[in-house]
Scaffold this motif. Structure first.
Motif, PDB file in Angstrom:
ATOM      1  N   MET A 368       0.894  -1.133   0.006  1.00  0.00           N
ATOM      2  CA  MET A 368      -0.142  -0.028  -0.131  1.00  0.00           C
ATOM      3  C   MET A 368       0.818   1.241   0.194  1.00  0.00           C
ATOM      4  O   MET A 368       0.631   2.123  -0.670  1.00  0.00           O
ATOM      5  CB  MET A 368      -1.017  -0.088   1.340  1.00  0.00           C
ATOM      6  CG  MET A 368      -2.155  -1.038   0.890  1.00  0.00           C
ATOM      7  SD  MET A 368      -3.480  -0.757   2.160  1.00  0.00           S
ATOM      8  CE  MET A 368      -2.867  -1.168   3.598  1.00  0.00           C
ATOM      9  N   GLY A 369       2.013   1.267   0.522  1.00  0.00           N
ATOM     10  CA  GLY A 369       3.014   2.427   0.899  1.00  0.00           C
ATOM     11  C   GLY A 369       3.353   2.484  -0.631  1.00  0.00           C
ATOM     12  O   GLY A 369       3.521   3.814  -1.127  1.00  0.00           O
ATOM     13  N   ALA A 370       3.755   1.501  -1.288  1.00  0.00           N
ATOM     14  CA  ALA A 370       4.504   1.623  -2.607  1.00  0.00           C
ATOM     15  C   ALA A 370       3.561   2.240  -3.544  1.00  0.00           C
ATOM     16  O   ALA A 370       3.884   3.141  -4.596  1.00  0.00           O
ATOM     17  CB  ALA A 370       4.930   0.267  -3.300  1.00  0.00           C
ATOM     18  N   ILE A 371       2.245   1.617  -3.807  1.00  0.00           N
ATOM     19  CA  ILE A 371       1.193   2.104  -4.471  1.00  0.00           C
ATOM     20  C   ILE A 371       0.953   3.461  -4.375  1.00  0.00           C
ATOM     21  O   ILE A 371       0.769   4.373  -5.169  1.00  0.00           O
ATOM     22  CB  ILE A 371       0.094   1.381  -4.628  1.00  0.00           C
ATOM     23  CG1 ILE A 371       0.219  -0.027  -4.813  1.00  0.00           C
ATOM     24  CG2 ILE A 371      -1.151   1.836  -5.391  1.00  0.00           C
ATOM     25  CD1 ILE A 371      -0.677  -1.071  -4.444  1.00  0.00           C
ATOM     26  N   THR A 372       0.856   3.786  -2.885  1.00  0.00           N
ATOM     27  CA  THR A 372       0.494   5.315  -2.616  1.00  0.00           C
ATOM     28  C   THR A 372       1.423   6.170  -3.227  1.00  0.00           C
ATOM     29  O   THR A 372       1.234   7.306  -3.737  1.00  0.00           O
ATOM     30  CB  THR A 372       0.515   5.660  -1.107  1.00  0.00           C
ATOM     31  OG1 THR A 372      -0.581   4.713  -0.574  1.00  0.00           O
ATOM     32  CG2 THR A 372      -0.047   7.094  -0.620  1.00  0.00           C
ATOM     33  N   ALA A 373       2.843   5.921  -3.042  1.00  0.00           N
ATOM     34  CA  ALA A 373       3.989   6.887  -3.610  1.00  0.00           C
ATOM     35  C   ALA A 373       3.446   6.802  -5.220  1.00  0.00           C
ATOM     36  O   ALA A 373       4.008   8.066  -5.725  1.00  0.00           O
ATOM     37  CB  ALA A 373       5.323   6.102  -3.385  1.00  0.00           C
ATOM     38  N   GLU A 374       3.431   5.791  -5.855  1.00  0.00           N
ATOM     39  CA  GLU A 374       3.320   5.755  -7.180  1.00  0.00           C
ATOM     40  C   GLU A 374       2.152   6.710  -7.859  1.00  0.00           C
ATOM     41  O   GLU A 374       2.164   7.544  -8.530  1.00  0.00           O
ATOM     42  CB  GLU A 374       2.964   4.382  -7.694  1.00  0.00           C
ATOM     43  CG  GLU A 374       3.510   3.960  -9.041  1.00  0.00           C
ATOM     44  CD  GLU A 374       3.131   2.525  -9.727  1.00  0.00           C
ATOM     45  OE1 GLU A 374       3.717   1.661  -8.703  1.00  0.00           O
ATOM     46  OE2 GLU A 374       2.282   2.464 -10.251  1.00  0.00           O
TER      47      GLU A 374
END
Ligand SMILES: *Cc1c(COP(=O)(O)O)cnc(C)c1O
Length: 381
Positions: A368-374
Motif C-alpha cells: 500500500m505504501g508503494a502504490i500510494t507513492a506511485e
C-alpha cells in the motif's frame, strides 16, 4: 458493499482492517459467560481490568465505562462542567471529543491546532479564554500526544479543569510517561478501530481518588450506596464480557503499538522524498500511530478527494481524517463565530489518512505504501 467507519467513510468492505483477536479473547469471554456473572455489578472482572489498566498507564485509579464518549461525558460532569460554561476543544478531532461537551449543556469553543502534530495549539487556546471558560480538552490525535505541559500550565494559571482525550493514544508517552495521569482526568476508548478494543468501551484514569469515586457514581445511576442517589447519573457500565476482552487486549497492547509504529515507518520510507508533509514525533512524544495522516502540498488541496478515490481504486485503504473542522457541521451552527482556525481549515483540506491497524500484514502495508507513492508521484510532477 460499503462500510461506514469512523475514519474511512464509505470504505469498501475488503479494504477495512479490523482488530486482531485470537483464541485468548474467545476463551476469556467464554469463561465469563460460563460464570453467569456478566455485569460490573456481579463480576470481579471489570475491577480487574480497571486495576490492570491503571497499573499499565501509571495512574492510581481507573474507572471503566461503556464508551470513550461516555468516559468524556462522565469526566466533564465529575469536574463540575454545566450549562453556561465554555470548554476549549480542538477544531480538528473526532466528534466524540465535542459531543460530550454539548451533552453536559456546555458550549464548545473551537481552538486551532499545530500544523505539525495536528494537536491543540496552546497559544490559540490562551487567546480564546473568557470569563466563562471552565475547562480545556486537548486531544492526543492519531496516537501522538498533545504538548501537555504548557496546556496544563495554562489550565492551572486560569483555574481551568483539564481532560486529556487519549481515545486514540493508549500506551503513547509524553516525556517518557504514559498518558493516563498527566491531566487530572484522562479518557480512553476501546471502540473497534482503537489501538486496543473491547468492541465498545472506555476508561477514565486519574491520580485523584475523590474524582474517581465521583466518576463511579456517575457511571452507575448517581448511586452513593444502595438506595441513596447523590446526583443524576447514567448507566455507563462496561460488561464483564468486554472487560475480559480488554484484559487480554491490554496484555497485547505493546505489541500492537509496535506493529502500528512499524507500519507507520513503512509508509514513511515509501513516501520520503515526495513533496508531502509526513507525520513525525516531536522530541517529547512517543506516538502509537492510531492512523497515519499526512499532508499534500497546498496546490493539490483541490484534488485531494480525487486522489483518495484513485488510491481506493488501486486497493489502498486511504481515507480522510478529518475532512473539515468540526464547527462546519450543522449541529454547531447556532454557535456564533468567527471560529478563526486557519490551520485546522488548511490541514483538513490537504490531509490523507492511511490505516495502521495491527491486523494489516506488513507485506500488505509495504504494497500500500508503494502504490500510494506511485499514485502521488503522478499528481506531484
Ligand atoms: C473514538 C474517539 C472518541 C469516542 O470514543 P467512542 O468509544 O467511540 O465513544 C472520542 N475522542 C476521540 C479523539 C476518539 O478518537
Amino acid at each position: 458493499m460499503t462500510k461506514k467507519s469512523k475514519f474511512f467513510s464509505e470504505m469498501p468492505e475488503e479494504l477495512y482492517f479490523g482488530p486482531a483477536f485470537d483464541d485468548e479473547e474467545i476463551e476469556a469471554v467464554t469463561e465469563v459467560m460460563r460464570s453467569l456473572r456478566i455485569t460490573q455489578l456481579t463480576s470481579g472482572v471489570v475491577g480487574e481490568f480497571e486495576e490492570a489498566f491503571a497499573d499499565y498507564v501509571g495512574a492510581k485509579e481507573a474507572v471503566a465505562v461503556n464508551s470513550g464518549t461516555a468516559s468524556l461525558h462522565t469526566a466533564l460532569i465529575a469536574l463540575g462542567i454545566e450549562p453556561g460554561d465554555e470548554v476549549l476543544v480542538p477544531a480538528f478531532t473526532f466528534i466524540g471529543t465535542v459531543g460530550p461537551v454539548m451533552q453536559a449543556g456546555a458550549t464548545p469553543v473551537f481552538v486551532d491546532i499545530h500544523e505539525d502534530t495536528y494537536c491543540l495549539s496552546v497559544e490559540d487556546a490562551a487567546r480564546k479564554i473568557t470569563s466563562r471558560t471552565k475547562a480545556i480538552m486537548p486531544v492526543d490525535l492519531f496516537g501522538h500526544p498533545a504538548d501537555l505541559d504548557p496546556i496544563r500550565e495554562l489550565a492551572d494559571s486560569h483555574g481551568l479543569a483539564m481532560i486529556d482525550d487519549a481515545c486514540q493514544s493508549h500506551g503513547a508517552k509524553y516525556k517518557d510517561n504514559r498518558l493516563g495521569s498527566l491531566a487530572p482526568l484522562t479518557c480512553f476508548s476501546f471502540q473497534e478501530t482503537k489501538n486496543m478494543t473491547t468492541g465498545e468501551g472506555g476508561m477514565i484514569t486519574t491520580d485523584d481518588p475523590e474524582l474517581a469515586e465521583i466518576c463511579r457514581e456517575i457511571r452507575h445511576q448517581g448511586e452513593k450506596s444502595w438506595g441513596v442517589i447523590g446526583r443524576v447519573g447514567y448507566n455507563y457500565r462496561l460488561t464483564a464480557l468486554q472487560a475480559a476482552i480488554g484484559l487480554v487486549q491490554l496484555g497485547k497492547l505493546d505489541k500492537a503499538n509496535d506493529i502500528r509504529r512499524a507500519i507507520a515507518k513503512i509508509y514513511t520510507d515509501a513516501l520520503a522524498g515526495l513533496e508531502l508533509q509526513l507525520p513525525e514525533e516531536k522530541p517529547y512524544a512517543w506516538s502509537v500511530y492510531h492512523v497515519y495522516s499526512f499532508l499534500l502540498p497546498k496546490r493539490l488541496a483541490s484534488q485531494r478527494d480525487k486522489i483518495v478515490d484513485d488510491l481506493l481504486a488501486n486497493r489502498v485503504s486511504a481515507g480522510v481524517a478529518y475532512p473539515s473542522p468540526l464547527y462546519t457541521s450543522p449541529v454547531f451552527q447556532h454557535l456564533s463565530g468567527p471560529f478563526d482556525c486557519p490551520i485546522a481549515e488548511d490541514v483538513s483540506s490537504r490531509v490523507i489518512t492511511l490505516p495502521t491497524a495491527q491486523s494489516i500484514p506488513l507485506d500488505l502495508a509495504r504494497k500500500m505504501g508503494a502504490i500510494t507513492a506511485e499514485v502521488l508521484e503522478g499528481y506531484l510532477k
